[in-house]
Design an enzyme around this catalytic site. Structure first.
Site, PDB file in Angstrom:
ATOM      1  N   GLY A  28       0.815  -1.215   0.000  1.00  0.00           N
ATOM      2  CA  GLY A  28       0.000   0.000   0.000  1.00  0.00           C
ATOM      3  C   GLY A  28       0.843   1.257   0.000  1.00  0.00           C
ATOM      4  O   GLY A  28       2.078   1.213   0.088  1.00  0.00           O
ATOM      5  N   GLU A 104      -0.476 -10.937   3.400  1.00  0.00           N
ATOM      6  CA  GLU A 104      -0.269 -10.045   4.554  1.00  0.00           C
ATOM      7  C   GLU A 104      -0.569 -10.769   5.863  1.00  0.00           C
ATOM      8  O   GLU A 104       0.133 -10.575   6.863  1.00  0.00           O
ATOM      9  CB  GLU A 104      -1.173  -8.811   4.435  1.00  0.00           C
ATOM     10  CG  GLU A 104      -0.721  -7.838   3.358  1.00  0.00           C
ATOM     11  CD  GLU A 104      -1.667  -6.681   3.146  1.00  0.00           C
ATOM     12  OE1 GLU A 104      -1.223  -5.681   2.571  1.00  0.00           O
ATOM     13  OE2 GLU A 104      -2.846  -6.771   3.531  1.00  0.00           O
TER      14      GLU A 104
HETATM   15  C1  A5P Z   1      -3.382  -4.182   1.141  1.00  0.00           C
HETATM   16  O1  A5P Z   1      -3.999  -5.370   0.843  1.00  0.00           O
HETATM   17  C2  A5P Z   1      -4.008  -3.522   2.324  1.00  0.00           C
HETATM   18  O2  A5P Z   1      -4.196  -4.376   3.397  1.00  0.00           O
HETATM   19  C3  A5P Z   1      -3.190  -2.307   2.703  1.00  0.00           C
HETATM   20  O3  A5P Z   1      -2.455  -2.538   3.852  1.00  0.00           O
HETATM   21  C4  A5P Z   1      -4.085  -1.163   2.836  1.00  0.00           C
HETATM   22  O4  A5P Z   1      -4.875  -1.051   1.686  1.00  0.00           O
HETATM   23  C5  A5P Z   1      -3.361   0.134   3.156  1.00  0.00           C
HETATM   24  O5  A5P Z   1      -3.049   0.856   2.020  1.00  0.00           O
HETATM   25  P1  A5P Z   1      -2.771   2.421   2.080  1.00  0.00           P
HETATM   26  O6  A5P Z   1      -1.584   2.610   2.940  1.00  0.00           O
HETATM   27  O7  A5P Z   1      -2.502   2.774   0.643  1.00  0.00           O
HETATM   28  O8  A5P Z   1      -3.998   3.080   2.591  1.00  0.00           O
END
Ligand code: A5P
Length: 237
Positions: A28, A104
């Site tokens: 992300g 994750e």
């Molecule tokens: C990915 O699958 C998500 O779990 C990310 O951790 C989440 O979308 C956070 O993304 P941002 O930091 O872009 O908000």
């Protein structure tokens, strides 16, 4: 959320990584800043560590910055990741709007310490108030799996990519974004979802979080400890 809130968490998060550690690297836009800061520390201070990326995007980013990337073969010293919702005071999470939830979660559950970085806009009083719960499902029979999730109270929507075809995760699976009217019992919901054969993983993260590093729009940062030891900023704020 502003760039400032995301950027602000990078230095305190990267500071948790010590020489020789194995570190889960989340996915992300917030994690991008943390990984860039880690690369800066590698360059400036000679910091050496091995990262386990939670997505192909993070793997490409880390490799491109010259960081060492390894496979998930052993428990990790630390994992750092973003989140889509962080429940105030319990640090239970919804993750997976970026589509990397299964990897994750494998990384988070295998790390001795799990740290979350997030802009303050991610803090909620109750999980599920703003974000659906992403559920990663086997492609085979996904429509039947969706019906079974609906029977559990979900309103599942098959996630689509920008081209209008189903989004496919790094693991080759589909995602059902499941909205709920209200979630009363998170562990019971997690058990019920996981009991459906086509479900490979959910975006409900109920495992302990060591600390949450929260960035505010003005660039200030709060580091919030586990609920029971919390002494700093008011978590009911
Ligand atoms: C990915 O699958 C998500 O779990 C990310 O951790 C989440 O979308 C956070 O993304 P941002 O930091 O872009 O908000």
């Amino acid at each position: 959320v502003t760039l400032g809130a995301r950027q602000a968490v990078a230095a305190p998060a990267a500071a948790l990584v010590a020489q020789g550690m194995t570190v889960g690297l989340g996915s992300g836009s917030t994690m991008r800043f943390v990984i860039e800061e880690l690369a800066a520390r590698a360059c400036d201070e000679g910091l050496r560590f091995a990262g386990v990326p939670t997505s192909e995007a993070t793997a490409a980013l880390a490799r491109g910055l010259g960081l060492k990337v390894i496979r998930m073969n052993h428990p990790l010293d630390l994992a750092i990741d973003g989140a889509d919702e962080v429940e105030r005071g319990t640090w239970r999470l919804i993750k997976g709007l970026g589509g990397a939830l299964l990897r994750e979660k494998i990384v988070a559950e295998s790390a001795r310490r799990f740290v979350i970085v997030a802009g303050e806009d991610k803090l909620v009083d109750r999980l599920g108030t703003r974000s659906p719960v992403p559920v990663e499902v086997e492609r085979f029979g996904h429509a039947v799996t969706a019906r079974r999730l609906a029977a559990l109270g979900a309103r599942p929507a098959l996630r689509l990519g920008v081209d209008g075809t189903p989004f496919v995760s790094d693991g080759g699976n589909y995602l059902l974004d499941c909205a709920f009217d209200a979630i009363d019992d998170l562990p019971a919901l997690e058990r019920a979802l996981r009991a459906v054969a086509g479900v490979l993983g959910t975006g409900l993260f109920l495992t302990p979080v060591e600390r949450v590093i929260v960035g505010a729009a003005d660039g200030t940062v709060s580091v919030l400890g586990p609920p029971e030891t919390l002494s700093g900023p008011d978590r009911s704020a």
